[in-house]
Design a protein around this motif. Structure first.
Motif, PDB file in Angstrom:
ATOM      1  N   UNK A  51       0.850  -1.200   0.000  1.00 54.86           N
ATOM      2  CA  UNK A  51       0.000   0.000   0.000  1.00 54.86           C
ATOM      3  C   UNK A  51       0.884   1.247   0.000  1.00 54.86           C
ATOM      4  N   UNK A  52       0.482   2.228  -0.791  1.00 57.08           N
ATOM      5  CA  UNK A  52       1.120   3.546  -0.705  1.00 57.08           C
ATOM      6  C   UNK A  52       0.047   4.553  -0.333  1.00 57.08           C
ATOM      7  N   UNK A  53       0.305   5.294   0.772  1.00 61.64           N
ATOM      8  CA  UNK A  53      -0.613   6.367   1.172  1.00 61.64           C
ATOM      9  C   UNK A  53       0.114   7.673   0.866  1.00 61.64           C
ATOM     10  N   UNK A  54      -0.508   8.522   0.031  1.00 61.58           N
ATOM     11  CA  UNK A  54       0.177   9.772  -0.285  1.00 61.58           C
ATOM     12  C   UNK A  54      -0.733  10.967  -0.057  1.00 61.58           C
ATOM     13  N   UNK A  62       2.620  16.267  -7.046  1.00 59.94           N
ATOM     14  CA  UNK A  62       1.404  16.114  -6.243  1.00 59.94           C
ATOM     15  C   UNK A  62       1.164  14.636  -5.963  1.00 59.94           C
ATOM     16  N   UNK A  63       0.249  14.390  -5.027  1.00 59.78           N
ATOM     17  CA  UNK A  63      -0.062  13.010  -4.658  1.00 59.78           C
ATOM     18  C   UNK A  63      -0.546  12.202  -5.849  1.00 59.78           C
ATOM     19  N   UNK A  64      -1.394  12.820  -6.687  1.00 62.84           N
ATOM     20  CA  UNK A  64      -1.925  12.120  -7.862  1.00 62.84           C
ATOM     21  C   UNK A  64      -0.779  11.687  -8.768  1.00 62.84           C
ATOM     22  N   UNK A  65       0.189  12.597  -8.943  1.00 62.17           N
ATOM     23  CA  UNK A  65       1.330  12.279  -9.801  1.00 62.17           C
ATOM     24  C   UNK A  65       2.158  11.142  -9.199  1.00 62.17           C
ATOM     25  N   UNK A  66       2.366  11.195  -7.872  1.00 62.20           N
ATOM     26  CA  UNK A  66       3.125  10.133  -7.194  1.00 62.20           C
ATOM     27  C   UNK A  66       2.415   8.787  -7.390  1.00 62.20           C
ATOM     28  N   UNK A  67       1.096   8.775  -7.153  1.00 65.57           N
ATOM     29  CA  UNK A  67       0.346   7.509  -7.228  1.00 65.57           C
ATOM     30  C   UNK A  67       0.284   6.973  -8.667  1.00 65.57           C
ATOM     31  N   UNK A  68       0.241   7.915  -9.643  1.00 67.05           N
ATOM     32  CA  UNK A  68       0.240   7.484 -11.043  1.00 67.05           C
ATOM     33  C   UNK A  68       1.555   6.749 -11.368  1.00 67.05           C
ATOM     34  N   UNK A  69       2.666   7.325 -10.870  1.00 63.16           N
ATOM     35  CA  UNK A  69       3.974   6.707 -11.095  1.00 63.16           C
ATOM     36  C   UNK A  69       4.054   5.371 -10.371  1.00 63.16           C
ATOM     37  N   UNK A  73       5.003   1.771 -11.775  1.00 66.68           N
ATOM     38  CA  UNK A  73       6.159   1.017 -11.262  1.00 66.68           C
ATOM     39  C   UNK A  73       5.727  -0.289 -10.616  1.00 66.68           C
ATOM     40  N   UNK A  74       4.611  -0.234  -9.911  1.00 61.26           N
ATOM     41  CA  UNK A  74       4.198  -1.416  -9.150  1.00 61.26           C
ATOM     42  C   UNK A  74       2.687  -1.544  -9.187  1.00 61.26           C
ATOM     43  N   UNK A  75       2.164  -2.205 -10.241  1.00 63.82           N
ATOM     44  CA  UNK A  75       0.703  -2.259 -10.436  1.00 63.82           C
ATOM     45  C   UNK A  75      -0.037  -2.935  -9.296  1.00 63.82           C
ATOM     46  N   UNK A  76       0.620  -3.843  -8.575  1.00 66.89           N
ATOM     47  CA  UNK A  76      -0.110  -4.571  -7.543  1.00 66.89           C
ATOM     48  C   UNK A  76      -0.307  -3.755  -6.284  1.00 66.89           C
ATOM     49  N   UNK A  77       0.424  -2.669  -6.178  1.00 66.99           N
ATOM     50  CA  UNK A  77       0.318  -1.832  -4.979  1.00 66.99           C
ATOM     51  C   UNK A  77      -1.016  -1.093  -4.960  1.00 66.99           C
ATOM     52  N   UNK A  78      -1.680  -1.178  -3.817  1.00 63.06           N
ATOM     53  CA  UNK A  78      -2.940  -0.451  -3.673  1.00 63.06           C
ATOM     54  C   UNK A  78      -2.621   1.003  -3.319  1.00 63.06           C
ATOM     55  N   UNK A  79      -3.442   1.944  -3.887  1.00 56.96           N
ATOM     56  CA  UNK A  79      -3.111   3.366  -3.715  1.00 56.96           C
ATOM     57  C   UNK A  79      -4.211   4.084  -2.940  1.00 56.96           C
TER      58      UNK A  79
END
Lengths: 328, 599
Positions: A51-54, A62-69, A73-79
């Motif tokens: 999980x990534x919490x941003x 921005x958070x949206x940009x971080x989560x998009x990347x 990088x890691x499709x299985x990670x929940x955002x």
């Protein structure tokens, strides 16, 4: 002390926030922190996070940009996106670009947040990952196999636009009232719902949220002319809507959205386990009852095919709802 | 200066009406004068004509009189000649022919002072001498008596007889006998041409048959005497007849005509005067009517203009009201934006402080049992003298997990609380800045540290701006500036917000301040897109906005400039497309006039 082998990354430019999140979550999970987007992406490359919490509002990225990347990088990670104040644009982008799992508002509920994270970790660990869709060029033809698309909007132009886009490859049903929509959903095997947030005077988001909680394989696309961030936050958390299309609609963009929505539906149908990745929050109690009463009140005024059926309509409407969403 | 509709209208229209009235009066006067002049001329002409008629009439009457009397005299002469010539005068004249007059006639005439030829006294004396010789002739007395006898009681006053030499052979006035009339035009006409010649004369004194008469009008005729039975001229008679009564009649008649003419003239004059008066009265009425109409027009226009002014004033008031409301809503909008930013800014420390405090609270709760155990242990230890104590741990073992749970890392709790304190510091910093920004609890006008104010505004602005916009503060040494800091804060916040809106994506806003003489300068510089040439001239215009309708009021910069101008300062802009824009606010250190209180 039981410690779940879950890896969580917390990103916020405010050190107080990441430390606080770390203290909250470190009892249960393995927590990493970053105070900038660049630092976070560096960590994502090194570790396999569940999980990534941003935070949304950060300098440089921005958070949206971080989560998009992160999604790339890691499709299985929940955002999960942490937001302090409502920024409509950021929220729409988070839905369409980052496909976030949840919005969390600051200040968060300290008993709820660990549960959301735990659910996300469970999904990340147990559910398969869909192969990320390749970039679809705007001029590519829509690939469909006779799926049914339901368009709910006050403006008949919308139904025509969608029908024009898909051509003969998919069936399009258009309606301007929710009673008809319920009828269509009961009788047809709908793959994609394209709906305005408000139809007539009724808040249509409840229908979408309820549909998604019972039929997670249906892909929902929301059209919206208004910019109420709360509505969209609720829709993503309780409806797991797939895309937001802000009005006025740009045909090229609508086509892209339709294309990927059909593809998404295909993936969800072929591997039902995938739907867990789109698990929704429990819809608030009474949402179905209030929706039914709203639709019943509006129905006599609506010039609908269903209304023409006469006396048994009201009873059949309630039954239709119950059939769709399970026992009330 | 304010435009005053009613006053200007009144002045202009009254002035114009005055001019119109003056020109009308002028033309009316001209016309009246022309009329009068024409009238006078006509009157004078008419008078002349009448006078000329009267004169002609008198002349004609005199001519007629002369002709009639001449004819009478001719007849008289014939009679006289028939009666006297053959028997009495012919021999007498023949006698006179014997007297030589050539000597007297040879005496040269002299020219008198007036250039007129006259006979010198010796010539007159010479002829008088001849006269005496004639009177001395025999037969004179008889002829004289006969002439007197026949002429008595007639209108003939005098009779003269000339011979063909021009010598007066006989005159009823004896003194004239012997006179030479050979140069007299009348005599010559009668003697040489045989044509009678008459003349009307007025004589003051005249020697007539009856004696000397006074004031008489006489007709004197030179009449040729023809030899009876032939047309040979043998002598010339001169007969004077009295026409005074006739002439009096003629003069009376002509006097009557004249007086009638004068009467007519007078009547005509009176009629002309009456006409003139009537014309004048008409023109005065005309003037009065036009003046009345003009006044009526003026009154009507005045009513319209006053109504219009009222409407305009009402509209102006409405506009001012709308403007005020817009300014207020602009203020509210920026306030709302600020509140949203502040709320978010507060949210972050609030979020982690709340989280930390709740966790510390949970930790403290879990520490309750271990603390109790420790407390009990310490009281047991207090009562024990020896080194060893026996404690029953069965109960404690049952709660072992709770004890373990309470074994929290106190250092971590301290860290959490330290963060909370940090969060509280952040929040109080924000509160202090908010208070400094609004300055609701301070005097409106004061000597302010503009750098401090700028920092406050920058701090507040930072809460609203996207985080990828960097705010750089470069403050120089500034004297304290007399100003209304609350208003200037509004200006600076507006400039910073504008700068941020000009930046797409990451960017930088540089806020600089520096002093120069008795002025301070504040620059807000962005590296945004710049202001297009067609927009630049309008940026300070009221209601001008490039934002979609409903999003911008177009008041921000207009209000900013208003505030700066009220401070006696100036706001300028320099921009380059794609490079950025710099707004510079220049303010005097001291105010000359007290500042207005309103924002």
């Amino acid at each position: 002390m039981t410690r779940l082998a879950g890896k969580v990354l917390c990103v916020d430019d405010e050190p107080g926030i990441v430390r606080s999140l770390q203290w909250l979550l470190q009892k249960q999970f393995e927590v990493f922190t970053a105070t900038s987007g660049a630092e976070a992406l560096e960590l994502v490359k090194q570790h396999d996070f569940d999980v990534v919490i941003s935070d949304q509002r950060m300098p440089v990225m921005t958070g949206v940009e971080v989560l998009r990347e992160v999604r790339k990088l890691s499709p299985r990670t929940m955002r999960i996106l942490l937001t302090g104040y409502s920024d409509m644009q950021a929220i729409v982008r988070s839905v369409n670009e980052s496909e976030v799992f949840r919005f969390i508002n600051k200040p968060w509920n300290i008993s709820e947040l660990p549960k959301v994270v735990a659910q996300a970790i469970t999904i990340a660990k147990t559910q398969p990952v869909e192969t990320p869709a390749a970039e679809i060029p705007e001029d590519a033809p829509i690939i469909a196999n006779g799926e049914r698309i339901l368009v709910i909007d006050d403006d008949p132009e919308m139904g025509r636009a969608v029908a024009d886009l898909v051509g003969a490859s998919a069936k399009v049903s258009y309606t301007r009232n929710l009673a008809d929509a319920v009828g269509i959903l009961n009788n047809e095997d709908v793959s994609v719902i394209i709906s305005e947030t408000r139809v007539g005077t009724i808040d249509a988001t409840r229908l979408v949220r309820l549909m998604k909680s019972k039929h997670p394989e249906i892909v929902t696309v929301m059209l919206t002319g208004e910019s109420d961030a709360d509505t969209i936050t609720t829709l993503i958390n309780q409806g797991q809507i797939y895309r937001f299309v802000p009005k006025p609609i740009r045909t090229g963009y609508l086509k892209l959205v339709l294309q990927s929505a059909l593809r998404k539906h295909g993936a969800l149908v072929s591997d039902p386990a995938l739907t867990f990745r789109h698990a929704v929050e429990t819809t608030s109690a009474g949402a179905m009852e209030s929706l039914i009463s709203d639709v019943e009140r509006a129905a006599p005024q609506a010039e609908t095919a269903a209304a023409a059926k006469g006396g048994g309509f009201m009873a059949s409407l309630g039954a239709g709802f119950r059939r769709l969403f399970g026992a009330g | 200066m304010r435009f005053r509709l009613v006053r200007y209208f009144t002045l202009a229209s009254l002035g114009m009406f005055g001019l119109v009235a003056l020109s009308l009066i002028y033309f009316e006067r001209e016309q009246s004068q022309f009329y009068k002049q024409t009238n006078d001329e006509q009157l004078a002409f008419f008078g002349d004509v009448q006078q000329s008629f009267a004169k002609q009439q008198e002349d004609a009457a005199r001519r007629d009189l002369l002709t009639i009397h001449e004819a009478g005299n001719v007849n008289l002469t014939r009679l006289f000649a028939n009666a006297l010539w053959e028997r009495d005068f012919a021999p007498f004249v023949a006698q006179v022919q014997a007297i030589d007059v050539t000597g007297c006639q040879a005496i040269a005439d002299v020219t008198d002072d007036k250039g007129k030829k006259a006979a010198p006294p010796e010539k007159k004396a010479c002829f008088a001498d001849i006269g005496k010789r004639i009177m001395a002739l025999p037969g004179f007395k008889a002829i004289d008596a006969k002439v007197f006898d026949s002429m008595k009681k007639s209108t003939v006053f005098k009779i003269k007889v000339f011979d063909l030499r021009g010598i007066t052979v006989y005159s009823s006035e004896h003194a004239q006998i012997g006179e030479d009339k050979s140069f007299n035009a009348g005599w010559r006409s009668a003697a040489f041409d045989g044509v009678p010649k008459s003349e009307l004369t007025h004589r003051g004194k005249f020697s007539a048959f009856e004696g000397v008469v006074e004031n008489r009008d006489l007709i004197g005729s030179y009449l040729p005497v023809l030899e009876p039975g032939s047309s040979r001229i043998v002598g010339v008679f001169e007969v004077y007849s009295d026409v005074t009564p006739f002439l009096k009649q003629i003069q009376q008649t002509s006097g009557q005509i004249r007086s009638t003419a004068t009467d007519n003239q007078k009547k005509l004059g009176e009629a002309a005067a009456a006409n003139q008066d009537a014309v004048d009265a008409t023109s005065y009425r005309q003037l009065a009517t036009i003046a009345g109409l003009l006044l009526l027009l003026f009154a009507a226009l005045l009513v319209i203009v006053r109504r219009a002014e009222k409407i305009i004033q009402q509209q102006e008031a409405d506009r001012a009201h709308a403007h005020q409301q817009l300014a207020q809503s602009e203020k509210m909008a920026s306030l709302g934006q600020m509140v949203a930013g502040v709320a978010h800014q507060l949210n972050t420390p609030l979020a982690f402080s709340q989280n930390n405090i709740l966790m510390v609270k949970d930790a403290l709760q879990s520490m309750e049992l271990p603390m109790k155990v420790a407390g009990r242990l310490s009281s047991i230890l207090e009562d024990v003298d020896g080194d060893k104590v026996t404690i029953k741990v069965s109960q404690l073992k049952a709660n072992l997990d709770k004890l373990q749970e309470g074994n929290v890392d106190v250092t971590m709790l301290q860290e959490m609380l330290k963060d909370v304190l940090g969060g509280i510091d952040q929040m109080s910093e924000l509160v202090v800045n908010l208070r400094d920004f609004t300055r609701l609890d301070r005097a409106a006008t004061t000597n302010a540290d503009l750098n401090k104010a700028l920092h406050t505004v920058a701090y507040i602005a930072q809460t609203v701006l996207p985080k990828n916009i960097e705010l750089v503060e470069e403050y120089g040494q500034l004297p304290s500036v007399e100003c209304n800091p609350s208003q200037l804060n509004q200006v600076f916040l507006n400039l910073i917000n504008n700068a941020a809106q000009a930046i797409e994506g990451p960017g930088r806003i540089r806020i600089r301040s520096f002093a120069e003489g008795d002025q301070v300068h504040v620059e807000v510089q962005d590296n945004g897109r710049g202001i297009p040439d067609d927009v630049l001239p309008h940026i300070f215009d009221l209601y001008y906005t490039t934002k979609p309708a409903g999003e911008g009021t177009g008041l921000g910069l207009a209000i900013a400039r208003n505030i700066v101008t009220e401070h006696g300062g100036d706001i300028t802009v320099s921009t380059r497309i794609g490079v950025g824009t710099t707004f510079t606010v220049t303010l005097p250190v001291r105010q000359e006039a007290p500042l207005a209180q309103a924002a």
